[in-house]
Design a protein around this motif. Sequence first.
Motif, PDB file in Angstrom:
ATOM      1  N   LEU A  63     -17.901  14.786  34.557  1.00 48.00           N
ATOM      2  CA  LEU A  63     -18.936  15.458  33.780  1.00 48.00           C
ATOM      3  C   LEU A  63     -19.575  16.512  34.668  1.00 48.00           C
ATOM      4  O   LEU A  63     -20.084  16.193  35.738  1.00 48.00           O
ATOM      5  CB  LEU A  63     -19.966  14.431  33.320  1.00 48.00           C
ATOM      6  N   LEU A  64     -19.487  17.764  34.249  1.00 53.10           N
ATOM      7  CA  LEU A  64     -20.071  18.859  35.007  1.00 53.10           C
ATOM      8  C   LEU A  64     -21.573  18.689  35.057  1.00 53.10           C
ATOM      9  O   LEU A  64     -22.203  18.356  34.058  1.00 53.10           O
ATOM     10  CB  LEU A  64     -19.726  20.190  34.334  1.00 53.10           C
ATOM     11  N   MET A 100     -19.171  18.480  29.660  1.00 53.17           N
ATOM     12  CA  MET A 100     -20.456  19.033  30.071  1.00 53.17           C
ATOM     13  C   MET A 100     -21.409  19.084  28.893  1.00 53.17           C
ATOM     14  O   MET A 100     -20.990  19.090  27.737  1.00 53.17           O
ATOM     15  CB  MET A 100     -20.293  20.424  30.676  1.00 53.17           C
ATOM     16  N   PHE A 101     -22.707  19.109  29.232  1.00 51.50           N
ATOM     17  CA  PHE A 101     -23.773  19.330  28.261  1.00 51.50           C
ATOM     18  C   PHE A 101     -24.338  20.712  28.547  1.00 51.50           C
ATOM     19  O   PHE A 101     -24.411  21.128  29.704  1.00 51.50           O
ATOM     20  CB  PHE A 101     -24.884  18.285  28.420  1.00 51.50           C
ATOM     21  N   SER A 102     -24.771  21.400  27.500  1.00 58.07           N
ATOM     22  CA  SER A 102     -25.290  22.746  27.704  1.00 58.07           C
ATOM     23  C   SER A 102     -26.363  23.083  26.684  1.00 58.07           C
ATOM     24  O   SER A 102     -26.342  22.587  25.559  1.00 58.07           O
ATOM     25  CB  SER A 102     -24.147  23.765  27.580  1.00 58.07           C
ATOM     26  N   ILE A 119     -18.176  11.215  22.048  1.00 60.05           N
ATOM     27  CA  ILE A 119     -16.961  11.170  22.874  1.00 60.05           C
ATOM     28  C   ILE A 119     -17.328  11.046  24.347  1.00 60.05           C
ATOM     29  O   ILE A 119     -16.776  10.212  25.069  1.00 60.05           O
ATOM     30  CB  ILE A 119     -16.075  12.409  22.624  1.00 60.05           C
ATOM     31  N   VAL A 120     -18.264  11.848  24.803  1.00 57.17           N
ATOM     32  CA  VAL A 120     -18.684  11.790  26.199  1.00 57.17           C
ATOM     33  C   VAL A 120     -19.335  10.446  26.489  1.00 57.17           C
ATOM     34  O   VAL A 120     -19.078   9.828  27.535  1.00 57.17           O
ATOM     35  CB  VAL A 120     -19.657  12.939  26.548  1.00 57.17           C
ATOM     36  N   THR A 143     -25.569  21.180  23.068  1.00 60.80           N
ATOM     37  CA  THR A 143     -24.144  21.133  22.744  1.00 60.80           C
ATOM     38  C   THR A 143     -23.390  20.351  23.806  1.00 60.80           C
ATOM     39  O   THR A 143     -23.799  20.268  24.958  1.00 60.80           O
ATOM     40  CB  THR A 143     -23.530  22.543  22.611  1.00 60.80           C
ATOM     41  N   THR A 144     -22.279  19.773  23.389  1.00 58.11           N
ATOM     42  CA  THR A 144     -21.427  18.987  24.270  1.00 58.11           C
ATOM     43  C   THR A 144     -20.061  19.643  24.286  1.00 58.11           C
ATOM     44  O   THR A 144     -19.539  20.034  23.233  1.00 58.11           O
ATOM     45  CB  THR A 144     -21.315  17.540  23.748  1.00 58.11           C
TER      46      THR A 144
END
Length: 150
Positions: A63-64, A100-102, A119-120, A143-144
């Motif tokens: 995970l970034l 990643m989350f953003s 999913i994450v 957003t994912t």
Amino acid sequence: MTDEHTKIRAATPADYRAVLKVMQDAGLDTDGVMVLGTTYWLMEKDGEAVGAIGLEHGDGVSLLRGAAVSPSVRGQGLGRALVMSAVTHAQLRGDKSLYMFSTGGDWESFGFTQIPLAIVMSDIPDAPQVTHYRKSAARPGSTTWMRSLS
């Protein structure tokens, strides 16, 4: 782009304050920065810390965490170099996917596609960002994203 004055290197525990400062200057959440199970890189330009990025590791996925560039050096391609260094590291460690989350940004240009948060949450349940989300119920970003690495 990076040049002879700009270097990306693995962050050590001694770099904690520098990583923290870069992320704070970029307005990012710093809870869980450089905790066990993460890998961080520090970008230095002429010896000054100007960027940082991390990965939280799971089983075959990462995970970034915190792609950050100091405001004073934005627009020079340094953020792209940081993200691609993390993508390369995830590929080399054998990850099949990178998440990643953003809260914004053009992540499609890095090969990411939007996916459901669930999913994450199921693929990397012990990542610090996911654990923090479960405890606080505060969504990590609006957003994912996922990038397939296989």
